[in-house]
Write a protein that holds these residues in place. Structure first.
Motif, PDB file in Angstrom:
ATOM      1  N   GLU A 197       0.813  -1.214   0.000  1.00 39.18           N
ATOM      2  CA  GLU A 197       0.000   0.000   0.000  1.00 39.18           C
ATOM      3  C   GLU A 197       0.848   1.266   0.000  1.00 39.18           C
ATOM      4  OE1 GLU A 197      -2.659  -0.157   3.271  1.00 39.18           O
ATOM      5  OE2 GLU A 197      -3.692  -1.970   2.581  1.00 39.18           O
ATOM      6  N   HIS A 198       2.117   1.137   0.366  1.00 41.95           N
ATOM      7  CA  HIS A 198       2.973   2.316   0.506  1.00 41.95           C
ATOM      8  C   HIS A 198       3.970   2.460  -0.645  1.00 41.95           C
ATOM      9  CE1 HIS A 198       1.384   2.449   4.585  1.00 41.95           C
ATOM     10  NE2 HIS A 198       1.726   1.185   4.710  1.00 41.95           N
ATOM     11  N   GLY A 199       4.260   1.342  -1.334  1.00 43.31           N
ATOM     12  CA  GLY A 199       5.246   1.365  -2.408  1.00 43.31           C
ATOM     13  C   GLY A 199       6.661   1.335  -1.864  1.00 43.31           C
ATOM     14  N   GLY A 200       7.536   0.682  -2.599  1.00 44.82           N
ATOM     15  CA  GLY A 200       8.945   0.668  -2.212  1.00 44.82           C
ATOM     16  C   GLY A 200       9.252  -0.323  -1.115  1.00 44.82           C
ATOM     17  N   GLY A 201      10.055   0.124  -0.129  1.00 45.10           N
ATOM     18  CA  GLY A 201      10.578  -0.795   0.879  1.00 45.10           C
ATOM     19  C   GLY A 201      11.962  -1.230   0.457  1.00 45.10           C
ATOM     20  N   VAL A 202      12.850  -1.435   1.421  1.00 44.56           N
ATOM     21  CA  VAL A 202      14.253  -1.663   1.085  1.00 44.56           C
ATOM     22  C   VAL A 202      14.463  -2.913   0.230  1.00 44.56           C
ATOM     23  CG1 VAL A 202      14.749  -2.920   3.240  1.00 44.56           C
ATOM     24  CG2 VAL A 202      16.603  -1.746   2.036  1.00 44.56           C
ATOM     25  N   LEU A 203      13.683  -3.972   0.465  1.00 46.86           N
ATOM     26  CA  LEU A 203      13.883  -5.216  -0.289  1.00 46.86           C
ATOM     27  C   LEU A 203      13.276  -5.169  -1.685  1.00 46.86           C
ATOM     28  CD1 LEU A 203      13.393  -7.874   2.532  1.00 46.86           C
ATOM     29  CD2 LEU A 203      15.523  -7.253   1.375  1.00 46.86           C
TER      30      LEU A 203
END
Length: 252
Positions: A197-203
């Protein structure tokens, strides 16, 4: 040459009292292979055929000049220089002399632990060390109830959470040590769901995923990995990614 240091590097790492899993070649060599964001400027100090000091560094070139940075920056909990005990001052002096002969505009050493070898560096042009990032540490004491170190309120919350999970189905907590790729598959799946829901993330970064797929099997082979999967009715719903070294657990 960086890769060829590995067997000597492990011996040095094992001797260094301030070393963490993040200074091992199992972490830093894969980091360089996955990212290689500049030009290696690593300093190795030898005494005969023994590696007695190592500063894994690289140069990042930009319009404002070159920055000297630690290999492993951004993804490592701790960064540091390695040195054999008893000769740290001599090793740090040799490393300093070598580093100050390299052309750079700024040298950044971040995420140093309190007992860091790098903190012993002295030079008129170096700024005084400043607090950078908080790293909470919990000393485990007492029996398996953790009553000696975890507040009663927190332990009640944990019991309620476990009871709530039990109402959803059969709970199973299993070690994923020995199956690093399977563990990473589950971790990345959960991570993607968490960040959908937020997009992205380190992985979500392919290079970061490649790094962990290169590094985790090497760390696992040296007994440094503590990976756990939590399932309810055989469906994996949680993952813990951590390391363990010299009686300290690192919740990565």
């Amino acid at each position: 040459q960086f890769d060829a240091l590995t067997p000597h590097w492990w011996k040095l790492w094992q001797q260094s009292p301030s070393a963490t899993p993040f200074q091992s070649p199992a972490w830093l060599v894969p980091w360089w292979h996955a990212f290689a964001p500049g030009e290696l400027a690593t300093v190795a100090v030898w005494r005969g055929g023994d590696l007695v000091g190592l500063a894994p560094l690289y140069l990042e070139h930009g319009t404002a000049g070159s920055k000297l940075l630690p290999v492993g920056i951004s993804l490592s909990d701790y960064l540091d220089i390695l040195a054999v005990p008893g000769i740290e001052a001599e090793v740090v002096g040799i490393i300093s002399e070598s580093i100050f002969s390299i052309g750079w505009a700024q040298w950044i050493l971040s995420d140093l632990p309190q007992d860091s070898v790098a903190l012993a560096m002295k030079h008129p042009e170096m700024d005084r060390p400043t607090a950078h990032a908080a790293c909470p540490v919990l000393a485990i004491a007492g029996d398996e109830t953790l009553a000696g170190c975890v507040p009663a309120r927190r332990r009640r919350q944990l019991r309620r959470a476990r009871q709530a999970a039990s109402r959803c189905g059969r709970i199973a907590l299993s070690s994923a040590n020995g199956s690093p790729q399977t563990f990473l598959d589950q971790l990345i799946r959960l991570h993607n769901v968490r960040w959908a829901e937020h997009g992205g993330g380190v992985l979500a970064n392919p290079a970061v995923e490649q790094f962990h797929r290169l590094s985790l099997p090497l760390l696992d082979a040296h007994g440094l990995v503590r990976c756990w999967l939590l399932a309810i009715d055989d469906r994996t719903i949680g993952a813990y990614y951590g390391f363990h070294h010299r009686g300290r657990a690192y919740a990565y």
